[in-house]
Structure formats: C-alpha cells, structure tokens
Design a protein around this motif. Sequence first.
Motif, PDB file in Angstrom:
ATOM      1  N   LEU A 142     -20.244  21.895 -12.670  1.00  0.00           N
ATOM      2  CA  LEU A 142     -19.767  23.277 -12.647  1.00  0.00           C
ATOM      3  C   LEU A 142     -20.701  24.173 -13.451  1.00  0.00           C
ATOM      4  N   VAL A 143     -21.128  23.729 -14.614  1.00  0.00           N
ATOM      5  CA  VAL A 143     -22.069  24.527 -15.413  1.00  0.00           C
ATOM      6  C   VAL A 143     -23.349  24.766 -14.617  1.00  0.00           C
ATOM      7  N   GLU A 144     -23.855  23.738 -13.951  1.00  0.00           N
ATOM      8  CA  GLU A 144     -25.051  23.918 -13.112  1.00  0.00           C
ATOM      9  C   GLU A 144     -24.803  24.986 -12.050  1.00  0.00           C
ATOM     10  N   ARG A 145     -23.650  24.928 -11.431  1.00  0.00           N
ATOM     11  CA  ARG A 145     -23.306  25.884 -10.374  1.00  0.00           C
ATOM     12  C   ARG A 145     -23.196  27.307 -10.925  1.00  0.00           C
ATOM     13  N   LEU A 146     -22.533  27.449 -12.063  1.00  0.00           N
ATOM     14  CA  LEU A 146     -22.372  28.772 -12.664  1.00  0.00           C
ATOM     15  C   LEU A 146     -23.723  29.357 -13.062  1.00  0.00           C
ATOM     16  N   ARG A 147     -24.616  28.513 -13.545  1.00  0.00           N
ATOM     17  CA  ARG A 147     -25.974  28.976 -13.875  1.00  0.00           C
ATOM     18  C   ARG A 147     -26.686  29.465 -12.621  1.00  0.00           C
ATOM     19  N   GLN A 148     -26.636  28.653 -11.560  1.00  0.00           N
ATOM     20  CA  GLN A 148     -27.304  29.018 -10.302  1.00  0.00           C
ATOM     21  C   GLN A 148     -26.783  30.341  -9.760  1.00  0.00           C
ATOM     22  N   ARG A 149     -25.491  30.559  -9.918  1.00  0.00           N
ATOM     23  CA  ARG A 149     -24.854  31.743  -9.351  1.00  0.00           C
ATOM     24  C   ARG A 149     -24.844  32.935 -10.313  1.00  0.00           C
TER      25      ARG A 149
END
Length: 191
Positions: A142-149
């Motif tokens: 989720l952290v990876e996703r939030l960073r990407q977005r």
Amino acid sequence: MQYDIAAIVEGYAQGYFLMADERDRLSWYGSRDRTFIPLDERFRYPKSLQRVLNQERFTVAINRDFQAVVAGCADRETTWISPELEKIYWLLYQSGYAFSFETWQGDELAGGILGIVIGGAFIGESMFYRIPEGSKVAMVKLVERLRQRKFVFFDAQMMNPHLERFGAYRVKDEGYQVLLEQALQRACNLV
C-alpha cells in the motif's frame, strides 16, 4: 436508516473519524495528534518481512472483497467497527471513498487494510490478517502504491507498537490540518 455520505466525507475532510463505543453508539472523534505511516525514506520494515516479500507468497488486490476486509477488521474481541459503521463503510465504498487493500494467498484472503480516500489523503481505518504476514505485506504494498499515486499522507490515526515497526510517527493537530488541506487540493486515485 439514511446516511448523508457527503456529510460523512466532510467530517473526514475536517480531520474527524467515526468510531463506535462499547455499546455500538457511533460518534465522531478527533485527536490532538495523529499517526502517519511515512511515504518517504522514513518508511521501514523488518528484514524478515523483506524475505517474505522476495518469496512472492502473496498477491495484492484492491476491492476484490471489500466486505470481507471490513468483516475481518471488525472481527476482534474489542472493536470500534459496529454493524452501523460497516454499513457506512459499504456506502462509502459504493460512492468511491472507501477502499480495501488486500493480500491474497491463492483464493484465500490473507489480510487487508481498510481506508478512506479523500483527495491525496489515505485515512487508514483498520487492518487485519488471517495468514501471518498478510497485513504486513499489505502495508508495504500500500505504501508503494500511495507513493506511485502521489498521495500526501497515510493517516493511521493512532499509534501502536505494530505501526512503530514501520516508522510511524506522530503529527500534532495543527500540522495535520495543514497537511490535510494540501491533501484535499490533490486529486489522487488508489485504483
């Protein structure tokens, strides 16, 4: 019972969150400080979790089984997720504000994180696991996703020892309100 979803979203947008008490009465709560999961280099996790990630034992999904994640989050001895709050989460999900970030092992739900997305804010409501490491892998992904977005923050609301292992830190309400205002100006999408 009818719920005003716009008013509920506005409550979150002002920095409040919903919780039920021991009698399942739902109320709005605020906090003098909030707990953030870092979306920068401060985010960390145990080396043992890196081994699990390298093994690729879990797959990740968003909203594959939203209701099962809500039920998993509510299934504990003491819970703030009442049946009424479960209904509200469902309505927020149907309106595009609530999300479940899930880990799966085959066809079995391993763990997940329930959250509200408003602009560039991800407000984590709860998390759970059924398979060891399931929620931890969900946190990393989720952290990876939030960073990407390009999300502004990941609000975990309240500190606990589990979150500290990921580098969680506290933000005073004044700072939270400034970051919340920035987040509300950003149009981010988890999916």
